[in-house]
Design a protein around this motif. Structure first.
Motif, short mmCIF file in Angstrom:
data_model
loop_
_atom_site.label_atom_id
_atom_site.label_comp_id
_atom_site.label_asym_id
_atom_site.label_seq_id
_atom_site.Cartn_x
_atom_site.Cartn_y
_atom_site.Cartn_z
N ALA A 124 0.83 -1.21 0.00
CA ALA A 124 0.00 0.00 0.00
C ALA A 124 0.87 1.26 0.00
O ALA A 124 0.61 2.21 -0.74
N PHE A 125 1.91 1.26 0.82
CA PHE A 125 2.79 2.43 0.89
C PHE A 125 3.52 2.66 -0.43
O PHE A 125 3.63 3.80 -0.90
N THR A 126 4.01 1.59 -1.03
CA THR A 126 4.74 1.72 -2.30
C THR A 126 3.87 2.29 -3.39
O THR A 126 4.27 3.23 -4.10
N ILE A 127 2.65 1.74 -3.55
CA ILE A 127 1.77 2.21 -4.62
C ILE A 127 1.27 3.62 -4.34
O ILE A 127 1.18 4.46 -5.24
N THR A 128 0.94 3.90 -3.07
CA THR A 128 0.48 5.24 -2.70
C THR A 128 1.54 6.28 -3.03
O THR A 128 1.25 7.34 -3.61
N SER A 129 2.78 5.99 -2.68
CA SER A 129 3.89 6.92 -2.96
C SER A 129 4.04 7.13 -4.46
O SER A 129 4.30 8.26 -4.91
N GLY A 130 3.87 6.05 -5.23
CA GLY A 130 3.99 6.17 -6.67
C GLY A 130 2.93 7.06 -7.29
O GLY A 130 3.23 7.93 -8.11
N TYR A 131 1.67 6.85 -6.89
CA TYR A 131 0.58 7.68 -7.42
C TYR A 131 0.76 9.14 -7.02
O TYR A 131 0.58 10.04 -7.83
N PHE A 132 1.10 9.36 -5.75
CA PHE A 132 1.23 10.73 -5.26
C PHE A 132 2.39 11.45 -5.96
O PHE A 132 2.23 12.57 -6.45
N SER A 133 3.54 10.81 -6.02
CA SER A 133 4.72 11.46 -6.61
C SER A 133 4.53 11.71 -8.10
O SER A 133 4.90 12.78 -8.61
N SER A 134 3.96 10.74 -8.83
CA SER A 134 3.76 10.94 -10.26
C SER A 134 2.76 12.06 -10.54
O SER A 134 2.96 12.86 -11.46
N THR A 135 1.71 12.15 -9.73
CA THR A 135 0.74 13.24 -9.89
C THR A 135 1.39 14.59 -9.63
O THR A 135 1.24 15.54 -10.41
N ALA A 136 2.13 14.67 -8.53
CA ALA A 136 2.80 15.93 -8.19
C ALA A 136 3.82 16.32 -9.26
O ALA A 136 3.94 17.50 -9.63
N LEU A 137 4.55 15.33 -9.78
CA LEU A 137 5.59 15.63 -10.76
C LEU A 137 5.01 16.01 -12.12
O LEU A 137 5.58 16.83 -12.84
N VAL A 138 3.88 15.40 -12.50
CA VAL A 138 3.21 15.82 -13.74
C VAL A 138 2.83 17.30 -13.66
O VAL A 138 3.04 18.06 -14.61
N LEU A 139 2.27 17.68 -12.53
CA LEU A 139 1.86 19.08 -12.35
C LEU A 139 3.07 20.00 -12.24
O LEU A 139 3.08 21.11 -12.81
N TYR A 140 4.08 19.56 -11.54
CA TYR A 140 5.31 20.35 -11.40
C TYR A 140 5.97 20.56 -12.77
O TYR A 140 6.42 21.66 -13.10
N SER A 141 6.01 19.50 -13.56
CA SER A 141 6.58 19.60 -14.90
C SER A 141 5.80 20.59 -15.75
O SER A 141 6.39 21.37 -16.52
N GLN A 142 4.47 20.57 -15.60
CA GLN A 142 3.64 21.48 -16.40
C GLN A 142 3.90 22.93 -16.04
O GLN A 142 3.78 23.83 -16.89
N GLY A 217 -4.15 10.29 -22.48
CA GLY A 217 -4.88 11.56 -22.46
C GLY A 217 -4.14 12.60 -21.62
O GLY A 217 -4.02 13.76 -22.01
N PHE A 218 -3.64 12.18 -20.45
CA PHE A 218 -2.84 13.09 -19.62
C PHE A 218 -1.65 13.63 -20.41
O PHE A 218 -1.35 14.83 -20.36
N PHE A 219 -0.96 12.73 -21.11
CA PHE A 219 0.19 13.18 -21.89
C PHE A 219 -0.21 14.18 -22.96
O PHE A 219 0.43 15.23 -23.13
N MET A 220 -1.26 13.86 -23.71
CA MET A 220 -1.65 14.73 -24.82
C MET A 220 -2.12 16.09 -24.32
O MET A 220 -1.97 17.10 -25.01
N ILE A 221 -2.71 16.11 -23.13
CA ILE A 221 -3.10 17.40 -22.55
C ILE A 221 -1.87 18.20 -22.17
O ILE A 221 -1.78 19.40 -22.43
N SER A 222 -0.89 17.54 -21.55
CA SER A 222 0.27 18.26 -21.01
C SER A 222 1.41 18.43 -22.01
O SER A 222 2.08 19.46 -22.03
N GLN A 223 1.66 17.39 -22.81
CA GLN A 223 2.72 17.38 -23.82
C GLN A 223 4.10 17.68 -23.23
O GLN A 223 4.91 18.40 -23.82
N THR A 224 4.38 17.12 -22.05
CA THR A 224 5.69 17.24 -21.43
C THR A 224 6.41 15.89 -21.51
O THR A 224 5.77 14.85 -21.65
N ILE A 225 7.72 15.94 -21.37
CA ILE A 225 8.51 14.71 -21.43
C ILE A 225 8.18 13.80 -20.25
O ILE A 225 8.09 12.57 -20.41
N TYR A 226 7.96 14.38 -19.07
CA TYR A 226 7.66 13.54 -17.91
C TYR A 226 6.33 12.82 -18.10
O TYR A 226 6.21 11.63 -17.81
N SER A 227 5.30 13.52 -18.57
CA SER A 227 4.01 12.86 -18.77
C SER A 227 4.07 11.81 -19.86
O SER A 227 3.36 10.80 -19.81
#
Length: 268
Positions: A124-142, A217-227
């Motif tokens: 649970a901790f591993t997957i939670t950290s993954g979802y949280f960090s990837s969401t934060a980093l997608v937004l940070y990258s944008q 869809g997330f990638f096409m909306i953001s068009q960043t390398i991280y997404s």
């Protein structure tokens, strides 16, 4: 090649963190794909056998575990409206899509999915950290794209449409799956059936197929390398997950139709 990439991607951000996490994320997901294909599955859903194994860090109920997976990511996406206010339409579509995606997942946990058993705390901790960090980093990258010229090929509206198709298709097939799960009266044992309806007649994991559409869809909306790296990683992971799922059904049901593929109708 570089010129073609710059036509649909924003330039790499001046961030060591983002560039490092892009590479690390791809490497980690590649390892997870191999684990799924080789039978070393993440211990949740039908692959969970927590009750029969001694867990180093203990376990929690599956429903609580699934809520833990999605809630931090939802809060991160929702908080971005206030922490990173912007009138940029692309950024607004990305925030809205991420928030809706994780809200839907929480809604499904509370009102649609049926759970039994437990989830290991470390999983649970591993997957939670993954979802949280990837969401934060997608937004940070944008945030690094604000004020930059738009890519030559603007994909944000088609990306949002793909996201809507993906989230609706994923929800619909999750509802079909939930209707199949039930508890034997008085026995408390799990009962599984071969899914039917929707696209289950051609692939055993149409919900994963639509989930892939969500991340592209997330990638096409953001068009960043991280997404882009996140979409690629998620695709490969769900390919491995769907392969493992089909193999599981083949092992459990003698009458499982061989024509039903794992993820891509008539192909794989």
């Amino acid at each position: 090649m570089m010129e073609m990439a710059t036509s649909f991607l924003y330039p790499p951000p001046p961030s060591i963190l983002l560039n490092t996490m892009t590479v690390v994320g791809l490497a980690a997901l590649t390892n997870m794909v191999w684990s799924e294909v080789s039978g070393n599955n993440l211990k949740y859903s039908k692959f969970n056998n927590a009750s029969s194994q001694k867990q180093r860090f203990g376990s929690i109920s599956s429903r609580t575990g699934m809520l833990c997976l999605y809630t931090p990511a939802f809060l991160a996406a929702s908080a971005s409206f206030f922490l990173s206010p912007s009138e940029d339409l692309r950024f607004l579509l990305l925030k809205s899509s991420l928030s809706l995606h994780f809200f839907k997942r929480i809604f499904e946990v509370l009102f649609i999915h049926k759970y039994s058993g437990e989830m290991p705390v470390d999983v649970a901790f591993t997957i939670t950290s993954g979802y949280f960090s990837s969401t934060a980093l997608v937004l940070y990258s944008q945030s690094f794209t604000l004020g930059l010229p738009e890519p030559t090929l603007d994909l944000k509206f088609s990306g949002f449409l793909m996201f809507i198709v993906g989230i609706v298709g994923n929800l619909y097939h999750h509802v079909l799956l939930a209707k199949l799960r039930k508890e034997d009266e008085g026995s408390g044992k799990k009962e599984y059936k071969i899914p039917k309806g929707g696209l289950f007649g051609v692939v055993i994991c149409p919900h994963y197929m639509f989930e892939i559409l969500v991340f592209w869809g997330f990638f096409m909306i953001s068009q960043t390398i991280y997404s882009l790296s996140l979409a690629i990683s998620t695709t490969f992971y769900l390919v491995g997950r769907s392969y493992a799922t089909r193999r599981w059904y083949l092992s459990k049901f003698d009458d499982f139709p061989k024509r039903v593929k794992a993820l891509i109708p008539f192909v794989f």
